[in-house]
Design a protein around this motif. Structure first.
Motif, PDB file in Angstrom:
ATOM      1  N   VAL A 161      49.662  12.712 -32.395  1.00 52.77           N
ATOM      2  CA  VAL A 161      48.520  13.606 -32.544  1.00 52.77           C
ATOM      3  C   VAL A 161      48.757  14.503 -33.759  1.00 52.77           C
ATOM      4  O   VAL A 161      49.751  15.246 -33.804  1.00 52.77           O
ATOM      5  CB  VAL A 161      48.332  14.492 -31.286  1.00 52.77           C
ATOM      6  CG1 VAL A 161      47.104  15.399 -31.448  1.00 52.77           C
ATOM      7  CG2 VAL A 161      48.203  13.639 -30.031  1.00 52.77           C
ATOM      8  N   TYR A 162      47.844  14.426 -34.727  1.00 52.71           N
ATOM      9  CA  TYR A 162      47.907  15.306 -35.898  1.00 52.71           C
ATOM     10  C   TYR A 162      46.776  16.309 -35.841  1.00 52.71           C
ATOM     11  O   TYR A 162      45.786  16.062 -35.178  1.00 52.71           O
ATOM     12  CB  TYR A 162      47.814  14.463 -37.189  1.00 52.71           C
ATOM     13  CG  TYR A 162      49.124  13.780 -37.506  1.00 52.71           C
ATOM     14  CD1 TYR A 162      50.193  14.506 -38.006  1.00 52.71           C
ATOM     15  CD2 TYR A 162      49.285  12.422 -37.274  1.00 52.71           C
ATOM     16  CE1 TYR A 162      51.415  13.886 -38.265  1.00 52.71           C
ATOM     17  CE2 TYR A 162      50.506  11.800 -37.536  1.00 52.71           C
ATOM     18  CZ  TYR A 162      51.562  12.542 -38.039  1.00 52.71           C
ATOM     19  OH  TYR A 162      52.767  11.948 -38.292  1.00 52.71           O
ATOM     20  N   PRO A 163      46.875  17.481 -36.513  1.00 50.06           N
ATOM     21  CA  PRO A 163      47.896  17.819 -37.493  1.00 50.06           C
ATOM     22  C   PRO A 163      49.199  18.340 -36.913  1.00 50.06           C
ATOM     23  O   PRO A 163      50.143  18.587 -37.667  1.00 50.06           O
ATOM     24  CB  PRO A 163      47.218  18.922 -38.307  1.00 50.06           C
ATOM     25  CG  PRO A 163      46.344  19.610 -37.322  1.00 50.06           C
ATOM     26  CD  PRO A 163      45.837  18.522 -36.409  1.00 50.06           C
ATOM     27  N   GLU A 164      49.328  18.498 -35.597  1.00 49.69           N
ATOM     28  CA  GLU A 164      50.546  19.121 -35.087  1.00 49.69           C
ATOM     29  C   GLU A 164      51.717  18.158 -34.973  1.00 49.69           C
ATOM     30  O   GLU A 164      52.831  18.578 -34.661  1.00 49.69           O
ATOM     31  CB  GLU A 164      50.293  19.822 -33.749  1.00 49.69           C
ATOM     32  CG  GLU A 164      49.740  18.931 -32.654  1.00 49.69           C
ATOM     33  CD  GLU A 164      48.231  19.025 -32.548  1.00 49.69           C
ATOM     34  OE1 GLU A 164      47.556  18.588 -33.512  1.00 49.69           O
ATOM     35  OE2 GLU A 164      47.724  19.487 -31.510  1.00 49.69           O
ATOM     36  N   ALA A 165      51.475  16.858 -35.220  1.00 46.27           N
ATOM     37  CA  ALA A 165      52.553  15.867 -35.189  1.00 46.27           C
ATOM     38  C   ALA A 165      53.301  15.877 -33.854  1.00 46.27           C
ATOM     39  O   ALA A 165      54.527  15.917 -33.800  1.00 46.27           O
ATOM     40  CB  ALA A 165      53.528  16.065 -36.349  1.00 46.27           C
ATOM     41  N   VAL A 166      52.550  15.831 -32.782  1.00 48.82           N
ATOM     42  CA  VAL A 166      53.136  15.673 -31.449  1.00 48.82           C
ATOM     43  C   VAL A 166      53.161  14.180 -31.125  1.00 48.82           C
ATOM     44  O   VAL A 166      52.126  13.511 -31.169  1.00 48.82           O
ATOM     45  CB  VAL A 166      52.324  16.450 -30.396  1.00 48.82           C
ATOM     46  CG1 VAL A 166      52.694  15.998 -28.980  1.00 48.82           C
ATOM     47  CG2 VAL A 166      52.562  17.943 -30.546  1.00 48.82           C
ATOM     48  N   TRP A 167      54.356  13.692 -30.817  1.00 50.68           N
ATOM     49  CA  TRP A 167      54.547  12.266 -30.524  1.00 50.68           C
ATOM     50  C   TRP A 167      54.725  12.054 -29.021  1.00 50.68           C
ATOM     51  O   TRP A 167      55.523  12.743 -28.379  1.00 50.68           O
ATOM     52  CB  TRP A 167      55.809  11.750 -31.229  1.00 50.68           C
ATOM     53  CG  TRP A 167      55.668  11.600 -32.706  1.00 50.68           C
ATOM     54  CD1 TRP A 167      55.760  12.591 -33.645  1.00 50.68           C
ATOM     55  CD2 TRP A 167      55.426  10.392 -33.440  1.00 50.68           C
ATOM     56  NE1 TRP A 167      55.590  12.072 -34.910  1.00 50.68           N
ATOM     57  CE2 TRP A 167      55.390  10.717 -34.812  1.00 50.68           C
ATOM     58  CE3 TRP A 167      55.242   9.057 -33.064  1.00 50.68           C
ATOM     59  CZ2 TRP A 167      55.169   9.767 -35.810  1.00 50.68           C
ATOM     60  CZ3 TRP A 167      55.023   8.106 -34.060  1.00 50.68           C
ATOM     61  CH2 TRP A 167      54.990   8.471 -35.411  1.00 50.68           C
ATOM     62  N   TYR A 168      54.007  11.046 -28.521  1.00 54.54           N
ATOM     63  CA  TYR A 168      54.147  10.668 -27.121  1.00 54.54           C
ATOM     64  C   TYR A 168      54.671   9.242 -27.024  1.00 54.54           C
ATOM     65  O   TYR A 168      54.316   8.374 -27.827  1.00 54.54           O
ATOM     66  CB  TYR A 168      52.784  10.723 -26.412  1.00 54.54           C
ATOM     67  CG  TYR A 168      52.204  12.104 -26.258  1.00 54.54           C
ATOM     68  CD1 TYR A 168      52.907  13.108 -25.601  1.00 54.54           C
ATOM     69  CD2 TYR A 168      50.946  12.417 -26.752  1.00 54.54           C
ATOM     70  CE1 TYR A 168      52.372  14.390 -25.441  1.00 54.54           C
ATOM     71  CE2 TYR A 168      50.397  13.688 -26.591  1.00 54.54           C
ATOM     72  CZ  TYR A 168      51.113  14.666 -25.946  1.00 54.54           C
ATOM     73  OH  TYR A 168      50.584  15.921 -25.778  1.00 54.54           O
ATOM     74  N   GLY A 169      55.495   9.008 -25.989  1.00 50.07           N
ATOM     75  CA  GLY A 169      56.015   7.669 -25.749  1.00 50.07           C
ATOM     76  C   GLY A 169      55.721   7.187 -24.345  1.00 50.07           C
ATOM     77  O   GLY A 169      55.474   7.985 -23.439  1.00 50.07           O
ATOM     78  N   ASN A 170      55.766   5.863 -24.200  1.00 50.22           N
ATOM     79  CA  ASN A 170      55.497   5.209 -22.912  1.00 50.22           C
ATOM     80  C   ASN A 170      54.210   5.720 -22.282  1.00 50.22           C
ATOM     81  O   ASN A 170      54.159   6.075 -21.108  1.00 50.22           O
ATOM     82  CB  ASN A 170      56.681   5.405 -21.952  1.00 50.22           C
ATOM     83  CG  ASN A 170      56.527   4.529 -20.709  1.00 50.22           C
ATOM     84  OD1 ASN A 170      55.827   3.510 -20.725  1.00 50.22           O
ATOM     85  ND2 ASN A 170      57.144   4.945 -19.617  1.00 50.22           N
ATOM     86  N   VAL A 171      53.170   5.766 -23.097  1.00 50.08           N
ATOM     87  CA  VAL A 171      51.882   6.274 -22.633  1.00 50.08           C
ATOM     88  C   VAL A 171      51.094   5.139 -21.982  1.00 50.08           C
ATOM     89  O   VAL A 171      50.924   4.067 -22.571  1.00 50.08           O
ATOM     90  CB  VAL A 171      51.058   6.861 -23.797  1.00 50.08           C
ATOM     91  CG1 VAL A 171      49.777   7.489 -23.267  1.00 50.08           C
ATOM     92  CG2 VAL A 171      51.883   7.878 -24.579  1.00 50.08           C
TER      93      VAL A 171
END
Lengths: 117, 117
Positions: free
Chosen positions: B68-78
């Protein structure tokens, strides 16, 4: 090296012939992402900057379209020959390439005069 | 409405069977982007947030991956069943979903213990 310093998304959308909105992935654009990748690697940005293919970025009338995060700089009508300048000026130098920037009044709005009615 | 308030990229990469790194686009992940889109529209975010399909985001061992940008939050195993929580908590409420965040020591690094040697 945690998050990418910059993450570049290159629209690859291709619509069928006759669709009301045009496609970024017309002649030549298939070279754009590889050109950005090649210049990015040559500039030593491997692992720090990622050049990513993307689906439709919804700025179709201004394609081929590229967006650079986290700064959210949008470029329009980007040709493979522009790749080196984007890499050296923006991704290395931190100076967005002004001549390629998508106009604010066209970005993400139905009132963009270039969109079909 | 100029730039998107948030721009969400959902990895769609599918490798051939037997490839050394796994693929985000395994069973069920094809539902993830549509689920995010549906919940985003239902939450009134159309035009403000864009849910985008993306090529390989290079965090393959933690897929399906979303950033998710612009905050550069990364999610895994979604999983598709996580879509509503991401939309309501993060995209509407501004609170990243901590349980899905990709660990800093795994993000964008060859030293991630989950990567093949």
């Amino acid at each position: 090296m945690p998050k990418f310093e910059r993450h570049v998304f290159v629209c690859q959308n291709a619509r069928p012939a006759g669709a009301p909105r045009i496609s970024c992935a017309k002649d030549g654009v298939t070279d754009l992402a590889p050109q950005l990748q090649q210049h990015s690697r040559a500039a030593g940005l491997k692992g720090r900057v990622r050049i990513n293919k993307a689906g439709c970025l919804d700025q179709c009338e201004h394609g081929p379209v590229v967006v650079v995060y986290p700064e959210a700089v949008w470029y329009g009508n980007v040709q493979p020959g522009d790749a080196e300048e984007i890499v050296l000026e923006h991704l290395v130098g931190g100076r967005p390439v002004e001549r390629l920037r998508l106009a604010e009044e066209c970005l993400n709005t139905d009132s963009c005069p270039h969109r079909p009615a």
